[in-house]
Write an enzyme that holds these catalytic residues in place. Sequence first.
Site, PDB file in Angstrom:
ATOM      1  N   ASP A 200       0.679  -1.084   0.050  1.00 17.59           N
ATOM      2  CA  ASP A 200       0.042   0.080  -0.167  1.00 17.59           C
ATOM      3  C   ASP A 200       0.991   1.196   0.082  1.00 17.59           C
ATOM      4  OD1 ASP A 200      -1.634   2.265   0.752  1.00 17.59           O
ATOM      5  OD2 ASP A 200      -3.132   0.846   1.494  1.00 17.59           O
ATOM      6  N   HIS A 201       1.340   1.723  -1.168  1.00 15.50           N
ATOM      7  CA  HIS A 201       2.188   2.694  -1.380  1.00 15.50           C
ATOM      8  C   HIS A 201       2.044   4.065  -0.319  1.00 15.50           C
ATOM      9  CE1 HIS A 201      -0.239   4.831  -4.347  1.00 15.50           C
ATOM     10  NE2 HIS A 201       0.662   6.050  -4.051  1.00 15.50           N
ATOM     11  N   HIS A 263      -5.519   2.879   0.894  1.00 12.59           N
ATOM     12  CA  HIS A 263      -4.819   4.127   1.294  1.00 12.59           C
ATOM     13  C   HIS A 263      -5.506   5.050   2.424  1.00 12.59           C
ATOM     14  CE1 HIS A 263      -2.927   3.054  -2.179  1.00 12.59           C
ATOM     15  NE2 HIS A 263      -3.519   3.913  -3.097  1.00 12.59           N
TER      16      HIS A 263
HETATM   17  C1  BG6 Z   1      -3.448   4.612  -6.668  1.00 15.68           C
HETATM   18  C2  BG6 Z   1      -4.600   4.811  -7.217  1.00 15.68           C
HETATM   19  O1  BG6 Z   1      -3.298   3.796  -5.839  1.00 15.68           O
HETATM   20  O2  BG6 Z   1      -3.096   5.723  -6.009  1.00 15.68           O
HETATM   21  C3  BG6 Z   1      -4.927   5.863  -8.325  1.00 15.68           C
HETATM   22  O3  BG6 Z   1      -4.942   3.493  -7.952  1.00 15.68           O
HETATM   23  C4  BG6 Z   1      -4.399   7.257  -7.641  1.00 15.68           C
HETATM   24  O4  BG6 Z   1      -6.185   5.899  -8.918  1.00 15.68           O
HETATM   25  C5  BG6 Z   1      -3.071   6.938  -6.642  1.00 15.68           C
HETATM   26  O5  BG6 Z   1      -4.082   8.254  -8.738  1.00 15.68           O
HETATM   27  C6  BG6 Z   1      -2.705   8.086  -6.046  1.00 15.68           C
HETATM   28  O6  BG6 Z   1      -1.344   7.908  -5.322  1.00 15.68           O
HETATM   29  P1  BG6 Z   1      -0.499   9.449  -5.124  1.00 15.68           P
HETATM   30  O7  BG6 Z   1       0.788   8.655  -4.280  1.00 15.68           O
HETATM   31  O8  BG6 Z   1      -0.303   9.981  -6.283  1.00 15.68           O
HETATM   32  O9  BG6 Z   1      -1.155  10.000  -4.044  1.00 15.68           O
END
Ligand code: BG6
Length: 511
Positions: A200-201, A263
């Site tokens: 989960d980045h 997230h």
């Molecule tokens: C991803 C989603 O996990 O996270 C995308 O699939 C989204 O739809 C993205 O745009 C947002 O990540 P960050 O790091 O740019 O906030």
Amino acid sequence: MPSDILRSNPLREGLAQRSIPDPCTLVIFGATGDLTHRKLVPALYNLAADGALPPAISVVGFARRDKSDDVFRAELEEAARKFSRQAINDDLWKNFTSSICYHRSEFDKLEGYEALAKRLDEMDAARGTGGNRLFYLAAGPDQFEVILENLRKSGLNKARPGAWSRVIVEKPFGTDLPSAKRLNDLVENAFDESETFRIDHYLGKETAQNIIVLRFANALFEAMWNSRYIDHVQITASEPLGVEGRAGYYEKSGALRDMVQNHLLQLLCLTAMEPPAGLDADSIRDEKVKVLRSLRPLTGEDVFKHVVRAQYGAGSINGKRVAAYRDELNVNPESVTETFVAMELNVDNWRWAGVPFFIRVGKRLPKAATEIAVHFKSVPPVLFRATGESIDDNVLVIRIQPDEGISLRMSAKMPGSSLRIEPVKMDFHYGTSFGKATPEAYERLLLDAMSGDATLFARRDEVEQAWKFVDAIHEAWQHRSDDLAVYTSGSWGPGEADELTKRHEAAWRRL
Ligand code: BG6
């Protein structure tokens, strides 16, 4: 004295631990895809530039298309020049890519994996990578099953004596509870939970990690972190981007499954969890899963009272006209997929009883911003009443991105002979306080997986519990769609979202 206790605490590992990982080979399945180009290879390059990679490392790109190592490296270079956090240094890049090679195979052909096993053995001998393997499932989720199956059949999942074998599973981890369970079973068939790293980045973002430090390393906040002092919490993740050519995936997913299930709920868990017994992966994940279990389920009619879904219409972003979601490429012109969700959640436990958590997430909103805002209760309305001055409540804002930092809104007397009260801000910016750029989430996560530290990865029970909560909402949505609102691209979402906060005499923050 407290630092002595910490030094002697055997649980002082996990988040606290950071050393250069063991030599290893990273095999990326789906190596010709977007994720590898935009995130993984730039992250690896930045780690190499910072001297953080193991002394010996090989990277093998596994994919279906026919191409040579040289062509593969040239494609990666082009992407890295575009997406890397640090500028590419030619010598360093040359050195870094000498460790990268390409392995062509279909995902469903066992021979491809057997050939890979042979090749990895040869590479271990030549490069001193010691038989340690990290398999990264970065292909489409429809390929996960067959990849895991073939890793098992070829024996690649089994660690050699004295070495390790691990798997990183990219998002989306299932599309609902049954599919997540099925995927978990498949993973478990091939790898132990301790060898499994579910990405989960958001957990890899520096400021998300700082939530734990802010809460538990400062006496000031933790003492007030409860329903006695906190009125409500707002968590926002807004982005100006639209569906960006990902309609195939997004049409089936929508904002609830794409962002909330993972997230947003993770950020909520970090904000709401109890102090963990230690900084090791399981102590932290035990506390997060307790928060998920304490979420008041939203089902049936309650969903329509507490959850607002909406889809972007045409509008403008940064002065540029943009199309409605239904007019985007490969989107069904009658699509009811939500691109915005706002909801009120309740964590039914001792600490949080009666404190609503509002979350809001959407595409085509005016700004890219993710933050957690903790709104404290008002002071008793007695002392300054006679002055007629209104007093803003204290708000602690944790900015996850951009401009990572923390700010605290307070009231102060304006200089002068009369008593005028104005809100002022104490503001901490990562960039200026520490004078260095924050690493990308994938840098931290790759390094942690190489080190075997699963603290910033989701555990099986967390993922399943989050799906259980989200599935009930999705289920209610299947029975009607007249609640789907439309908002103008470039606005902060539909008016219906404001009603949620208004019921609690609160209002969404203006970002
Ligand atoms: C991803 C989603 O996990 O996270 C995308 O699939 C989204 O739809 C993205 O745009 C947002 O990540 P960050 O790091 O740019 O906030």
